[in-house]
Design a protein around this motif. Structure first.
Motif, PDB file in Angstrom:
ATOM      1  N   LYS A   7     -11.569  11.951 -11.753  1.00  0.00           N
ATOM      2  CA  LYS A   7     -11.106  10.717 -12.407  1.00  0.00           C
ATOM      3  C   LYS A   7     -10.262  11.068 -13.638  1.00  0.00           C
ATOM      4  O   LYS A   7      -9.240  10.429 -13.904  1.00  0.00           O
ATOM      5  CB  LYS A   7     -12.298   9.837 -12.808  1.00  0.00           C
ATOM      6  N   LYS A   8     -10.669  12.104 -14.393  1.00  0.00           N
ATOM      7  CA  LYS A   8      -9.922  12.476 -15.603  1.00  0.00           C
ATOM      8  C   LYS A   8      -8.528  12.998 -15.261  1.00  0.00           C
ATOM      9  O   LYS A   8      -7.550  12.669 -15.931  1.00  0.00           O
ATOM     10  CB  LYS A   8     -10.703  13.529 -16.407  1.00  0.00           C
ATOM     11  N   ILE A   9      -8.448  13.813 -14.205  1.00  0.00           N
ATOM     12  CA  ILE A   9      -7.132  14.346 -13.793  1.00  0.00           C
ATOM     13  C   ILE A   9      -6.215  13.176 -13.427  1.00  0.00           C
ATOM     14  O   ILE A   9      -5.055  13.117 -13.832  1.00  0.00           O
ATOM     15  CB  ILE A   9      -7.290  15.330 -12.600  1.00  0.00           C
ATOM     16  N   LEU A  10      -6.758  12.218 -12.685  1.00  0.00           N
ATOM     17  CA  LEU A  10      -5.962  11.059 -12.265  1.00  0.00           C
ATOM     18  C   LEU A  10      -5.461  10.291 -13.496  1.00  0.00           C
ATOM     19  O   LEU A  10      -4.263  10.047 -13.651  1.00  0.00           O
ATOM     20  CB  LEU A  10      -6.800  10.136 -11.372  1.00  0.00           C
ATOM     21  N   PHE A  11      -6.389   9.898 -14.379  1.00  0.00           N
ATOM     22  CA  PHE A  11      -6.006   9.057 -15.512  1.00  0.00           C
ATOM     23  C   PHE A  11      -5.065   9.778 -16.465  1.00  0.00           C
ATOM     24  O   PHE A  11      -4.177   9.169 -17.061  1.00  0.00           O
ATOM     25  CB  PHE A  11      -7.244   8.548 -16.255  1.00  0.00           C
ATOM     26  N   SER A  12      -5.269  11.092 -16.631  1.00  0.00           N
ATOM     27  CA  SER A  12      -4.396  11.808 -17.546  1.00  0.00           C
ATOM     28  C   SER A  12      -2.962  11.795 -17.021  1.00  0.00           C
ATOM     29  O   SER A  12      -2.011  11.622 -17.790  1.00  0.00           O
ATOM     30  CB  SER A  12      -4.978  13.207 -17.765  1.00  0.00           C
ATOM     31  N   SER A  13      -2.775  11.898 -15.698  1.00  0.00           N
ATOM     32  CA  SER A  13      -1.401  11.850 -15.180  1.00  0.00           C
ATOM     33  C   SER A  13      -0.852  10.426 -15.233  1.00  0.00           C
ATOM     34  O   SER A  13       0.311  10.220 -15.557  1.00  0.00           O
ATOM     35  CB  SER A  13      -1.325  12.452 -13.776  1.00  0.00           C
ATOM     36  N   LEU A  14      -1.684   9.426 -14.973  1.00  0.00           N
ATOM     37  CA  LEU A  14      -1.203   8.040 -15.021  1.00  0.00           C
ATOM     38  C   LEU A  14      -0.843   7.617 -16.444  1.00  0.00           C
ATOM     39  O   LEU A  14       0.089   6.840 -16.666  1.00  0.00           O
ATOM     40  CB  LEU A  14      -2.265   7.079 -14.464  1.00  0.00           C
ATOM     41  N   ASP A  15      -1.583   8.155 -17.405  1.00  0.00           N
ATOM     42  CA  ASP A  15      -1.372   7.791 -18.813  1.00  0.00           C
ATOM     43  C   ASP A  15       0.056   8.118 -19.263  1.00  0.00           C
ATOM     44  O   ASP A  15       0.636   7.403 -20.075  1.00  0.00           O
ATOM     45  CB  ASP A  15      -2.391   8.560 -19.668  1.00  0.00           C
ATOM     46  N   LYS A  16       0.594   9.206 -18.715  1.00  0.00           N
ATOM     47  CA  LYS A  16       1.949   9.635 -19.110  1.00  0.00           C
ATOM     48  C   LYS A  16       3.010   8.736 -18.489  1.00  0.00           C
ATOM     49  O   LYS A  16       4.129   8.663 -18.983  1.00  0.00           O
ATOM     50  CB  LYS A  16       2.181  11.080 -18.656  1.00  0.00           C
ATOM     51  N   GLU A  17       2.686   8.066 -17.400  1.00  0.00           N
ATOM     52  CA  GLU A  17       3.696   7.323 -16.642  1.00  0.00           C
ATOM     53  C   GLU A  17       3.611   5.816 -16.817  1.00  0.00           C
ATOM     54  O   GLU A  17       4.607   5.122 -16.659  1.00  0.00           O
ATOM     55  CB  GLU A  17       3.549   7.641 -15.133  1.00  0.00           C
ATOM     56  N   LEU A  24      -2.281  -3.860 -15.105  1.00  0.00           N
ATOM     57  CA  LEU A  24      -3.660  -3.344 -15.055  1.00  0.00           C
ATOM     58  C   LEU A  24      -3.764  -2.314 -13.933  1.00  0.00           C
ATOM     59  O   LEU A  24      -3.263  -2.540 -12.830  1.00  0.00           O
ATOM     60  CB  LEU A  24      -4.628  -4.503 -14.767  1.00  0.00           C
ATOM     61  N   VAL A  25      -4.412  -1.188 -14.243  1.00  0.00           N
ATOM     62  CA  VAL A  25      -4.717  -0.182 -13.217  1.00  0.00           C
ATOM     63  C   VAL A  25      -6.233  -0.138 -13.062  1.00  0.00           C
ATOM     64  O   VAL A  25      -6.947   0.049 -14.059  1.00  0.00           O
ATOM     65  CB  VAL A  25      -4.195   1.215 -13.619  1.00  0.00           C
ATOM     66  N   ILE A  26      -6.710  -0.345 -11.846  1.00  0.00           N
ATOM     67  CA  ILE A  26      -8.158  -0.236 -11.601  1.00  0.00           C
ATOM     68  C   ILE A  26      -8.391   0.987 -10.732  1.00  0.00           C
ATOM     69  O   ILE A  26      -7.817   1.108  -9.652  1.00  0.00           O
ATOM     70  CB  ILE A  26      -8.721  -1.476 -10.879  1.00  0.00           C
ATOM     71  N   LEU A  60       0.861  -1.190   0.000  1.00  0.00           N
ATOM     72  CA  LEU A  60       0.000   0.000   0.000  1.00  0.00           C
ATOM     73  C   LEU A  60       0.891   1.232   0.000  1.00  0.00           C
ATOM     74  O   LEU A  60       1.903   1.265   0.698  1.00  0.00           O
ATOM     75  CB  LEU A  60      -0.896   0.003   1.245  1.00  0.00           C
ATOM     76  N   GLN A  61       0.529   2.218  -0.802  1.00  0.00           N
ATOM     77  CA  GLN A  61       1.346   3.431  -0.845  1.00  0.00           C
ATOM     78  C   GLN A  61       0.543   4.661  -1.276  1.00  0.00           C
ATOM     79  O   GLN A  61      -0.639   4.550  -1.625  1.00  0.00           O
ATOM     80  CB  GLN A  61       2.549   3.217  -1.740  1.00  0.00           C
ATOM     81  N   THR A  62       1.212   5.817  -1.261  1.00  0.00           N
ATOM     82  CA  THR A  62       0.497   7.063  -1.554  1.00  0.00           C
ATOM     83  C   THR A  62       0.906   7.688  -2.895  1.00  0.00           C
ATOM     84  O   THR A  62       0.338   8.692  -3.296  1.00  0.00           O
ATOM     85  CB  THR A  62       0.746   8.105  -0.437  1.00  0.00           C
ATOM     86  N   ASP A  63       1.859   7.071  -3.597  1.00  0.00           N
ATOM     87  CA  ASP A  63       2.343   7.671  -4.849  1.00  0.00           C
ATOM     88  C   ASP A  63       1.781   6.907  -6.054  1.00  0.00           C
ATOM     89  O   ASP A  63       2.311   5.872  -6.446  1.00  0.00           O
ATOM     90  CB  ASP A  63       3.882   7.646  -4.841  1.00  0.00           C
ATOM     91  N   ALA A  64       0.718   7.446  -6.640  1.00  0.00           N
ATOM     92  CA  ALA A  64       0.038   6.751  -7.742  1.00  0.00           C
ATOM     93  C   ALA A  64       0.949   6.607  -8.952  1.00  0.00           C
ATOM     94  O   ALA A  64       0.970   5.563  -9.612  1.00  0.00           O
ATOM     95  CB  ALA A  64      -1.236   7.500  -8.121  1.00  0.00           C
ATOM     96  N   VAL A  65       1.711   7.644  -9.233  1.00  0.00           N
ATOM     97  CA  VAL A  65       2.562   7.624 -10.427  1.00  0.00           C
ATOM     98  C   VAL A  65       3.596   6.505 -10.324  1.00  0.00           C
ATOM     99  O   VAL A  65       3.781   5.715 -11.260  1.00  0.00           O
ATOM    100  CB  VAL A  65       3.225   9.020 -10.615  1.00  0.00           C
TER     101      VAL A  65
END
Ligand code: NAI
Length: 297
Positions: free
Chosen positions: A108-118, A96-98, A83-88
């Motif tokens: 949700k869009k802000i989250l996915f847009s940042s994850l998409d880059k990483e 898979l990311v759920i 378990l951690q606090t750094d999504a990136v």
């Protein structure tokens, strides 16, 4: 259906609330390497404790009277979980990311847009949303073909269903991988297109709303409607008991979103009684009163 989809081994779950911790539990228990992310150490500590408590219930049934086997099982499942606090950082090695965070499209869009880059290019993204169109969330990423819905039910370790959702852009490989993941965590999967409420909520929410309208019209009491549906239709709970269990605010949130999207659909029309109860803070079991009073804990 393509057979070229790679099996999912490493899963990152964003959001460790009611749903995220349940999904994490079943994914870890089925041998996946799971990382759970939330916003603060305090929240993830709580999630870890709640997963261990839930596993405690599982082992009591699985290994009655064998406390060593119980402890070994819990330790083994927990060893698959971090378990951690750094999504990136957490998505760097995910197959898979759920996402199971707050039900708000912008967040949700802000989250996915940042994850998409990483996230690596092969990583599949999925949302557990109940009421937001998957395609609207996916539009914040550049991987529309690797994006779908995995809709679990509460409580996740108990409920046996996952709805697997595809948008017009979801590839066959992605869809097949999502379906296989749902089966791998021990659930029965059903397929559905990206339509309001998918299958279960599309039928259940209008049913609950019509029960409320029936009472609003003065045709029967909540108690008699519940008795009728339990004894006459064989349902385990009546619609008012179910609404109180789900939370009247949750039902209102879903119907409000649908009314906005399809204002002329009579199945999605508003109920004054529901709106009044929510405005009064009568949200069901969790607030101590909804259609019925409950003993506050
Ligand atoms: P919850 O409120 O219990 O948990 C949400 C968690 O997400 C919280 O721990 C919060 O701190 C965390 N969070 C919020 N923003 C975040 C961010 N940017 N990054 C990381 N963590 C963040 O909510 P619940 O009930 O688990 O619902 C989550 C999702 O699952 C929603 O989309 C909901 O519609 C869906 N869902 C809920 C069901 C239910 O019965 N509660 C059933 C099926 C789907």
């Amino acid at each position: 259906m393509s057979s070229s989809a790679q099996p999912i081994k490493t899963v990152t779950i964003i959001g460790s609330g009611l749903m995220g911790s349940g999904i994490a539990q079943v994914a870890a228990a089925s041998g996946h390497k799971v990382t759970v992310v939330d916003q603060s150490q305090e929240i993830i500590d709580k999630a870890s404790a709640s997963i261990q408590k839930s596993l405690g219930r599982v082992v009591k049934k699985k290994f009655p009277d064998d406390s060593k086997a119980q402890q070994t099982y819990i330790a083994d499942v927990m060893s698959h979980l971090s378990l951690q606090t750094d999504a990136v950082a957490a998505v760097k090695s995910a197959d898979l990311v759920i996402e199971a965070i707050v039900e708000n499209l912008d967040v949700k869009k802000i989250l996915f847009s940042s994850l998409d880059k990483e996230a690596p290019s092969h990583t599949i993204f999925a949302s557990n949303t109940s009421s937001i169109p998957i395609k609207d969330i996916a539009s914040s990423t550049s991987r529309l073909d690797r994006f779908g819905g995995l809709h679990f039910f509460n409580p996740v370790p108990v409920m046996k269903l996952v709805e697997v959702i595809r948008t017009p852009e979801t590839s066959d490989e992605t869809f097949s991988a999502l379906e296989s993941f749902g089966k791998a965590v021990g659930k029965t999967t059903v397929q559905c297109k990206d339509t309001p409420g998918f299958i279960v909520n599309r039928l259940l929410v209008p049913y609950m709303m019509e029960a409320i309208r029936l009472v609003e019209r003065g045709e029967a009491t909540p108690r008699d409607v519940d008795t009728a549906m339990k004894l006459g239709a064989g349902y385990p709970m009546g619609p008012f008991e179910l609404s109180d269990y789900v939370g009247l605010d949750t039902t209102k949130f879903i119907i409000d979103g649908w009314t906005e999207r399809e204002p002329n659909n009579p199945l999605f029309s508003q109920s004054e009684l529901l709106n009044k109860l929510v405005a009064e803070g009568k949200l069901g079991v969790k607030s101590g009163e909804g259609f019925y009073p409950y003993n506050k804990k």
